[in-house]
Design an enzyme around this catalytic site. Structure first.
Site, PDB file in Angstrom:
ATOM      1  CD  GLU A 155       4.439   0.405   6.662  1.00 34.28           C
ATOM      2  OE1 GLU A 155       5.365   0.602   7.457  1.00 34.28           O
ATOM      3  OE2 GLU A 155       3.964   1.328   5.953  1.00 34.28           O
ATOM      4  CG  ASP A 197      -0.151   0.006   2.547  1.00 26.04           C
ATOM      5  OD1 ASP A 197       0.872  -0.702   2.632  1.00 26.04           O
ATOM      6  OD2 ASP A 197      -0.567   0.723   3.482  1.00 26.04           O
TER       7      ASP A 197
HETATM    8 ZN    ZN Z   1       6.948   2.259   3.721  1.00 28.67          ZN
END
Ligand code: ZN
Length: 391
Positions: A136, A75
């Site tokens: 993340e 992401d």
């Molecule tokens: Zn990163």
């Protein structure tokens, strides 16, 4: 050493960067990776997580040795729709209206190029696991939702640090977050204010008194949001703030939390309000010595591609923290991305190439010995390494 195909690498990166993949909406990258790895005969497992998936690919190897883990996240932060990468003057940038997404697609492109180059050169290697996490950028949610017990690797290398290739993040903080909910007593502000107990006033004093900002070299604290009150003619009966404390030292973390709680208790008593403290550990910290096997393996690989390793301590967290907590000794490695989380984000092609070569060097069993039989652990090499770092 470790030749790669730069044109193909840049193409792969541009392809990946052009795919919109905000947190929890990584399906385009998952499809791309599944195809690209599948074309190399590598199959992927999708591990459901929230509304998305973590992707795990296992590459078997002819060389018998424990598996190593290479990891990156799929992401990006926003704005990430319609990213148009521009290759110019040895650098890749966005068109200025979006982020570029080198964080962390530079790492994904580097892994794909490393695998392709290894296959083309028929390089013998041991087993490798590739973990591509989702979400993340929103509190490490993807990897937190991943069952790391399925991993066989005993050493992890998370390609997700900014700056030129060569840096090894060997320490990162513990991170606590708090929500303070102050309950006061409402009263008419003009007629009988003395019957009220202002939650805003109490919270203001708490916020002005608790440890804040840079506390020492490895400890920080920050109040991030505040809210509260209903109207100017009402003594505020509720006020809320969210804050965090980080430290690479567990002891210091606990000390700052204790100081904060002491302030909360004192102020609450003086103002006649109640304060509920909601606490959560966002992630645990880690710290490695230069001679620890995971650091030694990273150093050898960086030296092998002709760069000078630089050991760094970070004030931020990454998937690395969660992998360490799960029992897989891991460090974060820089992949060359710069000005991340801004529309000025960029990466030099030279760094992208180095990231791919570094992945190859780690996969090379000559270089990354997970058993820890490290050349770098001899005193002579330790001294040499220290001197290199001083320069
Ligand atoms: Zn990163």
């Amino acid at each position: 050493m470790y030749p790669i195909n730069s044109d193909r690498l840049v193409r792969t990166f541009v392809d990946l960067a052009s795919i919109s993949s905000p947190s929890w909406k990584e399906e385009g990258v998952i499809a791309y990776l599944t195809d690209a790895l599948g074309a190399m005969g590598v199959s992927c497992e999708r591990h459901p997580c929230g509304d998305s998936f973590n992707l795990l690919a296992s590459v078997s190897g002819a060389v018998k040795r424990p598996s190593i883990l290479l990891s990156a996240h799929m992401d990006t932060v926003v704005p990430c729709d319609n990213v148009r990468p521009v290759v110019r003057g040895g650098k890749i940038v966005s068109d200025g209206t979006t982020i570029l997404g080198a964080d962390d697609k530079a790492a994904i492109a580097a892994f794909l190029e490393a695998l392709a180059s290894i296959r083309e050169r028929d390089m013998k290697h041991g087993p490798v696991e590739l973990l591509f996490s989702c979400a993340e950028e929103v509190g490490l949610s993807g990897i937190k939702g991943f069952d790391a017990r399925v991993l066989r690797s005993r050493l992890g290398f998370v390609f997700d640090s900014s700056g030129p290739v060569g840096a090894i993040v060997v320490a990162a903080p513990y991170h606590l977050s708090f929500r303070l909910v102050v309950k006061g007593r409402a009263a008419h502000a003009g007629i009988e204010p003395e019957k009220g107990a202002s939650a805003i006033r109490a919270l203001g004093e708490i916020m002005a008194t608790i440890p804040h900002g840079r506390i020492d070299a490895e400890t920080t604290a920050n109040i991030g949001t505040i809210a509260g009150g209903r109207a100017t003619n009402i003594v505020a009966d509720e006020a809320i703030c969210a804050l965090e404390i980080r430290s690479r030292s567990k002891t210091k973390l606990a000390a700052v939390e204790a100081r904060m709680r002491a302030v909360v208790d004192t102020v609450a008593h003086r103002h006649g309000v109640k304060v509920r403290v909601h606490r959560s550990l966002e992630y645990s910290g880690f710290s490695y010595r230069p001679s620890d096997p995971v650091v030694a393996a990273a150093r050898r690989a960086i030296e092998r591609i002709g760069l000078v390793p630089a050991l760094e301590a970070s004030g931020g967290g990454s998937d690395t923290n969660v992998l360490n907590r799960a029992g897989i000794p891991s460090v974060a490695l820089s992949v060359g991305m710069q000005k991340v989380h801004t529309t000025g984000e960029c990466i030099r092609i030279r760094d992208l190439e180095n990231a791919a070569r570094l992945a190859m060097a780690l996969i090379d069993p000559e270089q990354a010995d997970p058993a820890g039989r490290s050349r770098a652990t001899t005193p002579r090499n330790r001294a040499a390494s220290r001197n290199r770092r001083r320069r």
